[in-house]
Design an enzyme around this catalytic site. Sequence first.
Site, mmCIF file in Angstrom:
data_model
loop_
_atom_site.group_PDB
_atom_site.id
_atom_site.type_symbol
_atom_site.label_atom_id
_atom_site.label_comp_id
_atom_site.label_asym_id
_atom_site.label_seq_id
_atom_site.Cartn_x
_atom_site.Cartn_y
_atom_site.Cartn_z
ATOM 1 N N LYS A 1 -6.021 0.263 -20.459
ATOM 2 C CA LYS A 1 -7.291 -0.134 -20.600
ATOM 3 C C LYS A 1 -7.525 -1.170 -21.584
ATOM 4 O O LYS A 1 -6.866 -0.660 -22.691
ATOM 5 C CB LYS A 1 -8.188 1.150 -20.628
ATOM 6 C CG LYS A 1 -9.783 0.776 -20.484
ATOM 7 C CD LYS A 1 -10.704 2.018 -20.628
ATOM 8 C CE LYS A 1 -11.953 1.887 -20.513
ATOM 9 N NZ LYS A 1 -12.814 3.187 -20.463
ATOM 10 N N SER B 1 -16.165 3.535 -16.698
ATOM 11 C CA SER B 1 -15.910 2.620 -17.464
ATOM 12 C C SER B 1 -14.381 1.970 -17.272
ATOM 13 O O SER B 1 -14.400 0.809 -17.333
ATOM 14 C CB SER B 1 -16.198 2.574 -18.914
ATOM 15 O OG SER B 1 -15.394 3.251 -19.739
ATOM 16 N N SER C 1 -15.553 8.579 -17.792
ATOM 17 C CA SER C 1 -14.967 7.032 -17.421
ATOM 18 C C SER C 1 -13.379 6.974 -16.933
ATOM 19 O O SER C 1 -13.072 6.098 -16.600
ATOM 20 C CB SER C 1 -15.173 6.313 -18.907
ATOM 21 O OG SER C 1 -16.311 5.827 -18.946
#
Lengths: 490, 480, 93
Positions: free
Chosen positions: A79, A154, A178
């Site tokens: 990420k 997210s 997330s």
Amino acid sequence: MEICELTAHKLHNLLTSKEIRAEEVCLAVFKRINQVEDKVKAYLSLVREEALEKARAVDRKIDRGEAISPLAGIPVALKDNLCTKGLKTTCASKILYNFVPPYNATVVDKLRQEDAVITGKTNMDEFAMGSSTENSAFQKTCNPWSLDCVPGGSSGGSAAAVAAGEAICALGSDTGGSIRQPAAFCGVVGMKPTYGTVSRYGLVAFASSLDQIGPFARDVTDCALMLNAISGHDSMDSTSVPTELPDYRNALVEDIDGFRIGVPAEYFAAGLDDRVRRVIEEAITVLEQRGARVEETTLPHTEYALSTYYIIAPAEASSNLARYDGVRYGYRVEEAEDVVDMFSRTRSRGFGAEVKRRVMLGTYALSAGYYDAYYLKALKVRTLIRRDFERAFEKFDFLISPTTPSTAFRFGEKVDDPLTMYLSDVFTLAVNLAGLPGVSIPAGFVDGMPVGLQLIGKPFSESTLLRAAYTFEQSTAHHLKRPPLTGEVK
Amino acid sequence: MTRYEPVIGLEVHVELQTASKIFCHSSTAFGGDPNNHVCPVCLGLPGTLPVLNRNVVEAAIMVGLSLNCSVARFCKFDRKHYFYPDLPKNYQISQYDLPIAYDGYLDVEDEDGQPVRIGITRVHMEEDAGKLLHQGTIATTPYSLVDYNRTGVPLLEIVSEPDMRSPQEARAYLDKLKTIIQYTGVSDCRMEEGSLRCDANVSVRVRGSDTFGTKTEIKNMNSFRALQKAVQYEIERQIECLETGERIVQETRTWDETRGVTLSMRSKEEAHDYRYFPEPDLVPIVISPLWIEEITQQLPELPDARCCRYMDAYKLPAYDAGVLTSSKELGNYFEECVSLYPQPKTVSNWLMGELLRLLNDTNSEIGEARVRPAQLAGMLALIDKGTISGKLAKEVFEEMFRTGKDAQAVVKEKGLEQISDEASINAVIEQVIADHPGPVSDYRAGKERALGFMVGQVMKLTRGKANPGLVNRLLKDRLG
Amino acid sequence: MLSREVVDHVALLARLELSEEEKERYASQLADILEYAERLQELDTEDVIPTAHVLPLQNVFRHDTVGQHLPSEETLANAPDREDNCFKVPRII
């Protein structure tokens, strides 16, 4: 099944038995990326050459007859809020569009030590604020199961990359769901470990008391391997637990006979899609068939979790994001009159709408006259929410619930209504408030879209969760399905 | 001034002399190029986290104990938010509602020498900010440069109660605070170098009133003298405001050293709202009684106790004891001298008279003095032996101070050894008698005073080196 | 709706220069969220200890040793503006 759709543990076996070379694995993943990235848009940056180089180094190790670690030669995506030395780390924000960290996050160093092959940095909601990855300043990532749906957020890029075969495993971060929510939306395994299990050093902070890094994988075994690689004490993180952690591979036992499982009634209340409910009920039946005792329980303060979360997380975020001011790194407006002007305009243009909204909210909640009514109150309710779980765990080994109230929604469906968007995290965020471990595993499908089953454990009971998840997985075939990569592309 | 009573409180920042910064491994050393003592943590790069330096906590406990504070059993860090380019995270990690030490005091003397106790509200730990470099002043510079070497250097903030009633008392408090902290060894407390910084809260009220007047906060005082002058000025300014019916504004004012006035700082466009909240990246600190006990054991003898001991064990007057213990190093110097030359008052006289005068003249500190205690003791022994006269000794000492040489060597080099050899003195006496027949006959006629003149002549011819007692006796013998 | 004064004050504290349109939008959206959060007031938390940390950790310290510094080129590599090994900023006042 194609190479890029295999699991890490399967690939490891093929590597050690010399049936495949790490370079081939890496090339297969990059080939898939070439084929589908136009549609999925999971990555913000790719490091093909470095990845291939690393893969070849692993091949040389194998050629020399050296033992390799379980993740050696496995393509892993990160990420883009995990700092990577020499590689742009943007948090999908304009304000960090050109930021190149001079250091690695602890988890990145750990993966490198394991000889994992880093493929690139994945898309996300800006600064991890969001539930659809639509808040990225750079691109929208699509759900591989239906390209007109969001991948969740997210960590949407990481989830989509693993689902689409653009990486074998990935890392994300989970502040209110997330990792688990996009894992559920994309039909993969996603785990948020107990707060303190994985070092946060090098994870760009959103809400420090809630953030935790965790893995995405195609199955529970890979999830355990990833957790093994990234967990453990780190002297650079004061909130990292100093105790010895178990080898999570030992948890991969197909046996939950006699386990007591609680089903919190509040997680099956209004707002839950009936079709999702039915999938979860089937999952419960599977667990019962494997010998678990499933009973209803209650977490009475559940209805306050969302409010609590949306005070605490923005308050901490408003503080953590104060440092983006255009002085030391990142974006800066041209021709500022003075420092105050430079700060204000840099931040206004550098941050997106959701980030600004939360910074405003958090600043307000911490400001003089409101602190007691909002922030302090929220910290107290946080205690009540923790106590709910503590009480439940007196009776149960773990709890189960749907990961999300519905399957993946369409682009634009909730983006203009923050409260509705926030509600998609309603089943996941209490876990962060209480610092507990939670894992989402594929539990079935509704109209071809994946449904996630969430397992919530006591602090540091990841082994129990993995064991139960593994048993469920071995009893079902949902994790073996691969997405069609079709749908109307917006 | 008589109708009004000033009320003064001080906020003092002390930089701790740890090797590394409070939350990272970067060095606290000064000097060198800008931004060369920084790491991702003290630069506040995204993703970095603080980890607390244990020595900072111990230093804070030690200072708390030495200021008679209660040490908190439980304390924590908080974030204090304000945007400023020298603050890399745009918040400062500090302590808000639970400081590490609180409720202490220290004793000073007021102008009349009466003891006054000044309350200490709290002692807390925090991180320092960086430095801004301007071309000219902050108001005129076209741009500024930021150097983050100082960010993260550990600070203690020590806040007093508003217990001081005159600028002299404020200065005495700061002086005493500095001495005590220097004794603990956790900071060098150099105001000129910024390792000791002081802001003053000043208000005035009609004598006898039990409410406080509106206070102003005075900043930018870079020396003890500046503190005293600035507070004095501010008191007078506020009294004049009251007298002329002008309103005193609660504000921050800066001391302008060259003009000798305090000036209102351009009022900030926003009210201060620091939005404190508990620092989630650091865990609480729990201080056990055992830990406090361990640090109490390490606590050195503090100036007040040492002063009493000097009066008691060395029978020194209070004034001497006070001066000698006003700096840890001076006290150490004194004690080393006395261990070698066990006449405390004589040693005290030499230190307070000659050594402090020379240090003052050369604007240097005791630690820099080239003449070491053993050398002073050696010189005092030479006086006792009669090798040098007490009068010449001052000249010898100055030379020792200048060169760092032993007394013996200086005496020899400069030929200052006392002449106690009768034959040599007699030879000079013969010459004086030959040269001054007048005084000789005067003396013989019974004018005792003439002998003094003759002794003076002998001393003059020997350039002061002749043993005066011997000269006296030999002259009398010769003339008698 | 939050009042315009409150929105302006909070934006100033947060160093955000908001457009008129943003101010309007945030004023109403923040008000909605805060109204939703009002439900916390229903709970009696008089004797509840706030949770700032979920872990029972305390006294985590490091030793006072000096480690590696960043080379100045790396320190300043990301700087939007620099001069003489320093970060350069517009006038302060």
